[in-house]
Write an enzyme that holds these catalytic residues in place. Structure first.
Site, PDB file in Angstrom:
ATOM      1  N   ASP A  88       0.862  -1.172   0.000  1.00  0.00           N
ATOM      2  CA  ASP A  88       0.000   0.000   0.000  1.00  0.00           C
ATOM      3  C   ASP A  88       0.905   1.229   0.000  1.00  0.00           C
ATOM      4  OD1 ASP A  88      -2.224  -1.587   0.228  1.00  0.00           O
ATOM      5  OD2 ASP A  88      -2.672  -1.060   2.303  1.00  0.00           O
ATOM      6  N   HIS A 145       4.698  -7.484   0.067  1.00  0.00           N
ATOM      7  CA  HIS A 145       4.355  -8.737  -0.594  1.00  0.00           C
ATOM      8  C   HIS A 145       5.073  -8.841  -1.943  1.00  0.00           C
ATOM      9  CE1 HIS A 145       0.884  -9.829   2.132  1.00  0.00           C
ATOM     10  NE2 HIS A 145       1.188  -8.603   2.522  1.00  0.00           N
ATOM     11  N   SER A 248       7.951   3.599   5.582  1.00  0.00           N
ATOM     12  CA  SER A 248       9.137   3.826   4.767  1.00  0.00           C
ATOM     13  C   SER A 248       8.805   3.729   3.286  1.00  0.00           C
ATOM     14  CB  SER A 248      10.241   2.846   5.143  1.00  0.00           C
ATOM     15  OG  SER A 248      11.476   3.305   4.660  1.00  0.00           O
TER      16      SER A 248
END
Length: 279
Positions: A88, A145, A248
């Site tokens: 995201d 992911h 980050s």
């Protein structure tokens, strides 16, 4: 506060000491204090807890466990695409690597060699390839992911600075993503070798991978690397490969000839895990 002042302050603040302090608190079980901080954070950054597998702020014994919270099943379905977004976040930049130059912000570039810890041979395979830089804000889901199926070949820890990685800092600090602490993860795939780089930042207490666990702390003063070619570590598209403890940035590198990134992607556009990166 102006961008210039914000960047100037970062040059003089004790970034590593602040990061260690916040990292220590984030891992502590402090009961009602922890829950109060989590509730404040949710309200401050408008975190969508409806997506969390456990939406109750009081269910998380530490801030780190809240920050790396699991999403409920089906919250991020994978697009039917060759490459999918690994996190995201918001797209800082993406596009072609001009020989070995990666675009950071107006007037600023950094090299693939610098990003990958000074390994010119490793960087050469990405000459004229493509990159994507994705910034994770405090409200985002902070597990990382796989953008495609991959076989792990190497992990490189690169020590560095701990500047913030938000857009204002990207505009003001030269070679920001090749200057900050980072963990370089190398994979083989059907599209050639690719790199998924986890970039550290101020207050990022640690970075972790599913095969190694917490990479930092402790923080080494020199580059170290682990070779996994003698192991058969395969991670499927969409499966978790790592996580940040506090927000980050990730930088993806793909070689020339890999599926082209989606032209609908634009800098500052929000993207979500599993959205199509390519057709």
């Amino acid at each position: 506060m102006s961008d210039r002042l914000f960047v100037m302050l970062q040059h003089i603040l004790p970034k590593q000491a602040l990061t260690q302090l916040f990292g220590h608190f984030a891992g502590k079980q402090a009961g009602s204090i922890t829950t109060s901080v989590i509730r404040w954070f949710i309200n401050k950054y408008q975190v969508n807890m409806n997506e969390a597998a456990n939406p109750d702020p009081a269910a998380y014994p530490t801030f780190n466990e809240f920050f790396t919270r699991e999403l409920k099943a089906g919250a991020r379905p994978l697009a039917n695409a060759k490459l999918v977004c690994p996190v995201d976040g918001a797209i800082s930049q993406f596009g072609a690597i001009e020989k070995d130059q990666i675009f950071q912000a107006k007037g600023k570039h950094f090299t693939t060699t610098a990003l990958l810890g000074g390994d010119a041979a490793l960087a050469q395979q990405f000459e004229n390839g493509q990159f994507a830089t994705i910034y994770l804000s405090p409200k985002d889901y902070h597990r990382i992911h796989m953008p495609c199926d991959g076989r792990l070949t190497e992990m490189i820890y690169v020590p560095g600075e701990l500047f913030s990685v938000n857009p204002a800092t990207a505009r003001g600090v030269d070679a920001l993503f090749a200057r900050n602490e980072r963990v370089v993860c190398m994979f083989e795939s059907e599209f050639g070798n690719f790199s998924l780089v986890l970039v550290g930042a101020t207050i990022v207490g640690s970075m972790a991978t599913v095969w190694h666990g917490v990479v930092n702390p402790p923080r080494s003063k020199s580059v170290w690397r682990k070779d996994y070619r003698d192991q058969d570590i395969r991670i499927a598209k969409g499966a978790e490969m790592g996580r940040f403890l506090l927000g980050s940035t990730v930088v993806l590198l793909y070689p020339k000839g890999a599926p082209a990134f989606n032209p609908a992607w634009q800098p500052a556009k929000g993207v979500r895990l599993g959205e199509a990166m390519s057709s």
